[in-house]
Scaffold this active site. Sequence first.
Site, PDB file in Angstrom:
ATOM      1  N   TYR A 164      18.462  -9.032  -6.828  1.00 17.26           N
ATOM      2  CA  TYR A 164      16.999  -9.028  -6.793  1.00 17.26           C
ATOM      3  C   TYR A 164      16.456  -7.615  -6.611  1.00 17.26           C
ATOM      4  O   TYR A 164      15.543  -7.181  -7.334  1.00 17.26           O
ATOM      5  CB  TYR A 164      16.517  -9.930  -5.658  1.00 17.26           C
ATOM      6  CG  TYR A 164      15.031  -9.975  -5.476  1.00 17.26           C
ATOM      7  CD1 TYR A 164      14.201 -10.513  -6.449  1.00 17.26           C
ATOM      8  CD2 TYR A 164      14.447  -9.498  -4.301  1.00 17.26           C
ATOM      9  CE1 TYR A 164      12.826 -10.568  -6.270  1.00 17.26           C
ATOM     10  CE2 TYR A 164      13.079  -9.551  -4.107  1.00 17.26           C
ATOM     11  CZ  TYR A 164      12.266 -10.080  -5.092  1.00 17.26           C
ATOM     12  OH  TYR A 164      10.908 -10.130  -4.915  1.00 17.26           O
ATOM     13  N   LYS A 168      14.121  -5.334  -9.278  1.00 10.17           N
ATOM     14  CA  LYS A 168      12.798  -4.807  -8.947  1.00 10.17           C
ATOM     15  C   LYS A 168      12.778  -3.281  -8.993  1.00 10.17           C
ATOM     16  O   LYS A 168      11.760  -2.678  -9.370  1.00 10.17           O
ATOM     17  CB  LYS A 168      12.366  -5.305  -7.573  1.00 10.17           C
ATOM     18  CG  LYS A 168      12.023  -6.789  -7.545  1.00 10.17           C
ATOM     19  CD  LYS A 168      10.833  -7.110  -8.444  1.00 10.17           C
ATOM     20  CE  LYS A 168      10.375  -8.542  -8.278  1.00 10.17           C
ATOM     21  NZ  LYS A 168       9.158  -8.855  -9.083  1.00 10.17           N
TER      22      LYS A 168
END
Length: 245
Positions: A164, A168
């Site tokens: 994750y 990002k």
Amino acid sequence: MKSALITGANKGIGLETAKQLLKQGLFVYVGSRDLEKGKAIINKLLNDGFSNVQAIELDVTKPDTILTAKNIIEKEQGHLDVLINNAGISGIVPQNALETTTDHYKEVFEVNLYGVINVTQAFMDLLRKSPEPRIVNVSTSVGSLSLQSNPNWPAYHYAKYAVYAASKAAMNMYTVHLAYELRDTAFKVNAVCPGYTKTDFTNYLGGEVEEAGKRIVKYALINQDGPSGQFFSEESNPETGEIPW
């Protein structure tokens, strides 16, 4: 009337952001992978007294739905003033750099990076028709390389999200380059962390969704003197909001 499109807006932070933009007088398209779920939310919004809101089918991993959504908005509005790339997934838990396979990386990057790129590029023509186009890429402080590598950062020893966070961080870099390429235009492009918020994404732990929506709306509606190409997390930096990449 200004118009806005929010991806992944049928629940959570996306939905709250839609409500706040509606209160500001914008026409809001609530992007939803499942159109029926989107329509159900619209009915609730209408019953709650909102207007000028419409569900639109949009799966950021499916180019055909992106194109269809773009054609609908072009026909109905002729332009787009605000694009909020909110749709995102966290991936499997736990995630670690030593064992998580590239298949899991590909799944998350497909939404959190490639989806943002696909939607942004598809809607660029409509955004260029706005006198004050705004793009907000919903990010997270865990996507900051500086913070993630700082042992003095309060969240340094929290559970790490290798997949994750990487997705990002990559989206943040895309934001930097996008803002640079649009630097001599009326565009304002920023990455915004809404903070750790009570949604299904966090098992309903964290801060209030209203505050998260407020942080996004702030940069979706900034004036021409406002920043572009910056990374903001008011939770991490309450004074200025700006945090290191």
